[in-house]
Design a protein around this motif. Sequence first.
Motif, PDB file in Angstrom:
ATOM      1  N   VAL A 195     -12.909  46.796 -63.481  1.00  0.00           N
ATOM      2  CA  VAL A 195     -12.096  46.574 -64.683  1.00  0.00           C
ATOM      3  C   VAL A 195     -10.843  47.434 -64.620  1.00  0.00           C
ATOM      4  O   VAL A 195      -9.744  46.983 -64.950  1.00  0.00           O
ATOM      5  CB  VAL A 195     -12.914  46.854 -65.968  1.00  0.00           C
ATOM      6  N   PHE A 196     -10.973  48.693 -64.191  1.00  0.00           N
ATOM      7  CA  PHE A 196      -9.823  49.585 -64.073  1.00  0.00           C
ATOM      8  C   PHE A 196      -8.802  49.011 -63.091  1.00  0.00           C
ATOM      9  O   PHE A 196      -7.598  48.989 -63.372  1.00  0.00           O
ATOM     10  CB  PHE A 196     -10.282  50.980 -63.652  1.00  0.00           C
ATOM     11  N   THR A 197      -9.275  48.523 -61.948  1.00  0.00           N
ATOM     12  CA  THR A 197      -8.377  47.914 -60.960  1.00  0.00           C
ATOM     13  C   THR A 197      -7.667  46.696 -61.548  1.00  0.00           C
ATOM     14  O   THR A 197      -6.461  46.516 -61.364  1.00  0.00           O
ATOM     15  CB  THR A 197      -9.169  47.519 -59.697  1.00  0.00           C
ATOM     16  N   ALA A 198      -8.399  45.871 -62.283  1.00  0.00           N
ATOM     17  CA  ALA A 198      -7.800  44.689 -62.915  1.00  0.00           C
ATOM     18  C   ALA A 198      -6.796  45.096 -63.997  1.00  0.00           C
ATOM     19  O   ALA A 198      -5.746  44.460 -64.150  1.00  0.00           O
ATOM     20  CB  ALA A 198      -8.883  43.796 -63.514  1.00  0.00           C
ATOM     21  N   MET A 199      -7.106  46.169 -64.724  1.00  0.00           N
ATOM     22  CA  MET A 199      -6.175  46.654 -65.748  1.00  0.00           C
ATOM     23  C   MET A 199      -4.866  47.109 -65.108  1.00  0.00           C
ATOM     24  O   MET A 199      -3.780  46.803 -65.611  1.00  0.00           O
ATOM     25  CB  MET A 199      -6.794  47.818 -66.531  1.00  0.00           C
ATOM     26  N   LEU A 200      -4.974  47.827 -63.982  1.00  0.00           N
ATOM     27  CA  LEU A 200      -3.769  48.280 -63.290  1.00  0.00           C
ATOM     28  C   LEU A 200      -2.946  47.102 -62.771  1.00  0.00           C
ATOM     29  O   LEU A 200      -1.721  47.112 -62.842  1.00  0.00           O
ATOM     30  CB  LEU A 200      -4.139  49.220 -62.138  1.00  0.00           C
ATOM     31  N   ALA A 201      -3.626  46.079 -62.271  1.00  0.00           N
ATOM     32  CA  ALA A 201      -2.920  44.887 -61.791  1.00  0.00           C
ATOM     33  C   ALA A 201      -2.207  44.184 -62.945  1.00  0.00           C
ATOM     34  O   ALA A 201      -1.055  43.766 -62.811  1.00  0.00           O
ATOM     35  CB  ALA A 201      -3.893  43.931 -61.106  1.00  0.00           C
ATOM     36  N   GLY A 202      -2.875  44.079 -64.085  1.00  0.00           N
ATOM     37  CA  GLY A 202      -2.252  43.462 -65.254  1.00  0.00           C
ATOM     38  C   GLY A 202      -1.079  44.276 -65.759  1.00  0.00           C
ATOM     39  O   GLY A 202      -0.033  43.733 -66.140  1.00  0.00           O
ATOM     40  N   PHE A 242      -3.786  60.623 -63.394  1.00  0.00           N
ATOM     41  CA  PHE A 242      -4.386  61.099 -64.638  1.00  0.00           C
ATOM     42  C   PHE A 242      -5.870  60.743 -64.689  1.00  0.00           C
ATOM     43  O   PHE A 242      -6.697  61.566 -65.066  1.00  0.00           O
ATOM     44  CB  PHE A 242      -3.649  60.531 -65.849  1.00  0.00           C
ATOM     45  N   ALA A 243      -6.200  59.526 -64.283  1.00  0.00           N
ATOM     46  CA  ALA A 243      -7.606  59.106 -64.272  1.00  0.00           C
ATOM     47  C   ALA A 243      -8.428  60.010 -63.358  1.00  0.00           C
ATOM     48  O   ALA A 243      -9.551  60.394 -63.691  1.00  0.00           O
ATOM     49  CB  ALA A 243      -7.724  57.648 -63.836  1.00  0.00           C
ATOM     50  N   ALA A 244      -7.861  60.380 -62.216  1.00  0.00           N
ATOM     51  CA  ALA A 244      -8.569  61.273 -61.298  1.00  0.00           C
ATOM     52  C   ALA A 244      -8.697  62.669 -61.898  1.00  0.00           C
ATOM     53  O   ALA A 244      -9.740  63.316 -61.756  1.00  0.00           O
ATOM     54  CB  ALA A 244      -7.834  61.331 -59.961  1.00  0.00           C
ATOM     55  N   TYR A 245      -7.649  63.121 -62.576  1.00  0.00           N
ATOM     56  CA  TYR A 245      -7.657  64.460 -63.169  1.00  0.00           C
ATOM     57  C   TYR A 245      -8.729  64.584 -64.254  1.00  0.00           C
ATOM     58  O   TYR A 245      -9.479  65.545 -64.287  1.00  0.00           O
ATOM     59  CB  TYR A 245      -6.279  64.776 -63.747  1.00  0.00           C
ATOM     60  N   VAL A 246      -8.812  63.591 -65.150  1.00  0.00           N
ATOM     61  CA  VAL A 246      -9.788  63.668 -66.244  1.00  0.00           C
ATOM     62  C   VAL A 246     -11.147  63.091 -65.844  1.00  0.00           C
ATOM     63  O   VAL A 246     -12.119  63.233 -66.581  1.00  0.00           O
ATOM     64  CB  VAL A 246      -9.273  62.982 -67.537  1.00  0.00           C
ATOM     65  N   ASN A 247     -11.189  62.432 -64.685  1.00  0.00           N
ATOM     66  CA  ASN A 247     -12.426  61.872 -64.144  1.00  0.00           C
ATOM     67  C   ASN A 247     -13.113  60.913 -65.123  1.00  0.00           C
ATOM     68  O   ASN A 247     -14.335  60.926 -65.269  1.00  0.00           O
ATOM     69  CB  ASN A 247     -13.380  62.994 -63.707  1.00  0.00           C
ATOM     70  N   THR A 248     -12.309  60.116 -65.813  1.00  0.00           N
ATOM     71  CA  THR A 248     -12.834  59.074 -66.704  1.00  0.00           C
ATOM     72  C   THR A 248     -11.919  57.859 -66.623  1.00  0.00           C
ATOM     73  O   THR A 248     -10.819  57.917 -66.091  1.00  0.00           O
ATOM     74  CB  THR A 248     -12.896  59.534 -68.178  1.00  0.00           C
ATOM     75  N   TYR A 249     -12.384  56.769 -67.183  1.00  0.00           N
ATOM     76  CA  TYR A 249     -11.591  55.545 -67.215  1.00  0.00           C
ATOM     77  C   TYR A 249     -10.768  55.493 -68.501  1.00  0.00           C
ATOM     78  O   TYR A 249     -11.103  56.178 -69.484  1.00  0.00           O
ATOM     79  CB  TYR A 249     -12.517  54.327 -67.106  1.00  0.00           C
ATOM     80  N   PRO A 250      -9.697  54.707 -68.523  1.00  0.00           N
ATOM     81  CA  PRO A 250      -8.785  54.688 -69.680  1.00  0.00           C
ATOM     82  C   PRO A 250      -9.453  54.458 -71.033  1.00  0.00           C
ATOM     83  O   PRO A 250      -9.026  55.028 -72.031  1.00  0.00           O
ATOM     84  CB  PRO A 250      -7.813  53.550 -69.360  1.00  0.00           C
ATOM     85  N   TRP A 251     -10.475  53.653 -71.083  1.00  0.00           N
ATOM     86  CA  TRP A 251     -11.109  53.374 -72.371  1.00  0.00           C
ATOM     87  C   TRP A 251     -11.915  54.572 -72.879  1.00  0.00           C
ATOM     88  O   TRP A 251     -12.433  54.539 -73.986  1.00  0.00           O
ATOM     89  CB  TRP A 251     -11.979  52.113 -72.296  1.00  0.00           C
ATOM     90  N   GLN A 252     -11.978  55.644 -72.076  1.00  0.00           N
ATOM     91  CA  GLN A 252     -12.658  56.865 -72.493  1.00  0.00           C
ATOM     92  C   GLN A 252     -11.674  58.018 -72.747  1.00  0.00           C
ATOM     93  O   GLN A 252     -12.089  59.101 -73.133  1.00  0.00           O
ATOM     94  CB  GLN A 252     -13.657  57.304 -71.405  1.00  0.00           C
ATOM     95  N   TRP A 253     -10.382  57.768 -72.514  1.00  0.00           N
ATOM     96  CA  TRP A 253      -9.390  58.823 -72.672  1.00  0.00           C
ATOM     97  C   TRP A 253      -9.206  59.184 -74.141  1.00  0.00           C
ATOM     98  O   TRP A 253      -9.344  58.344 -75.031  1.00  0.00           O
ATOM     99  CB  TRP A 253      -8.052  58.392 -72.101  1.00  0.00           C
ATOM    100  N   THR A 254      -8.851  60.440 -74.358  1.00  0.00           N
ATOM    101  CA  THR A 254      -8.547  60.921 -75.702  1.00  0.00           C
ATOM    102  C   THR A 254      -7.157  61.566 -75.684  1.00  0.00           C
ATOM    103  O   THR A 254      -6.678  61.983 -74.618  1.00  0.00           O
ATOM    104  CB  THR A 254      -9.570  61.978 -76.164  1.00  0.00           C
ATOM    105  N   PRO A 255      -6.508  61.664 -76.833  1.00  0.00           N
ATOM    106  CA  PRO A 255      -5.212  62.355 -76.886  1.00  0.00           C
ATOM    107  C   PRO A 255      -5.306  63.797 -76.382  1.00  0.00           C
ATOM    108  O   PRO A 255      -4.370  64.307 -75.772  1.00  0.00           O
ATOM    109  CB  PRO A 255      -4.844  62.303 -78.366  1.00  0.00           C
ATOM    110  N   ALA A 256      -6.434  64.445 -76.610  1.00  0.00           N
ATOM    111  CA  ALA A 256      -6.603  65.824 -76.154  1.00  0.00           C
ATOM    112  C   ALA A 256      -6.518  65.923 -74.631  1.00  0.00           C
ATOM    113  O   ALA A 256      -6.003  66.912 -74.101  1.00  0.00           O
ATOM    114  CB  ALA A 256      -7.941  66.366 -76.647  1.00  0.00           C
ATOM    115  N   MET A 257      -6.993  64.912 -73.914  1.00  0.00           N
ATOM    116  CA  MET A 257      -6.917  64.919 -72.452  1.00  0.00           C
ATOM    117  C   MET A 257      -5.464  64.874 -71.988  1.00  0.00           C
ATOM    118  O   MET A 257      -5.079  65.583 -71.051  1.00  0.00           O
ATOM    119  CB  MET A 257      -7.684  63.731 -71.870  1.00  0.00           C
TER     120      MET A 257
END
Length: 98
Positions: free
Chosen positions: A28-35, A60-75
């Motif tokens: 899903v992350f790969t498809a999101m990046l393509a979109g 950023f995804a590698a730094y926080v080690n989560t996928y975008p749908w799990q990101w928070t403003p604090a990250m």
Amino acid sequence: MGTDGSIPGAARLHLVDGITLLRPEEQVFTAMLAGFANQQLARNLARSTVEGRENTVKAFAAYVNTYPWQWTPAMVDEMARRPALATGAETLDDPLLL
């Protein structure tokens, strides 16, 4: 809409019924990046701009080690405060804020 009434980019155009994804989050992350890239290219942005933004999102995804749908403003705030890792998150042009 396509001739079969489907919307371009719809998941059912890319997935086969009854088949389970092996790594759904990664796919899903790969498809999101393509979109994300396709949307920007449709706006006639330079490929270098699109690739730079994609690289920022991947970093950023590698730094926080989560996928975008799990990101928070604090990250994002945490990354922006670290000078060696900051990507310019405080600017309006930052891909994380688009």
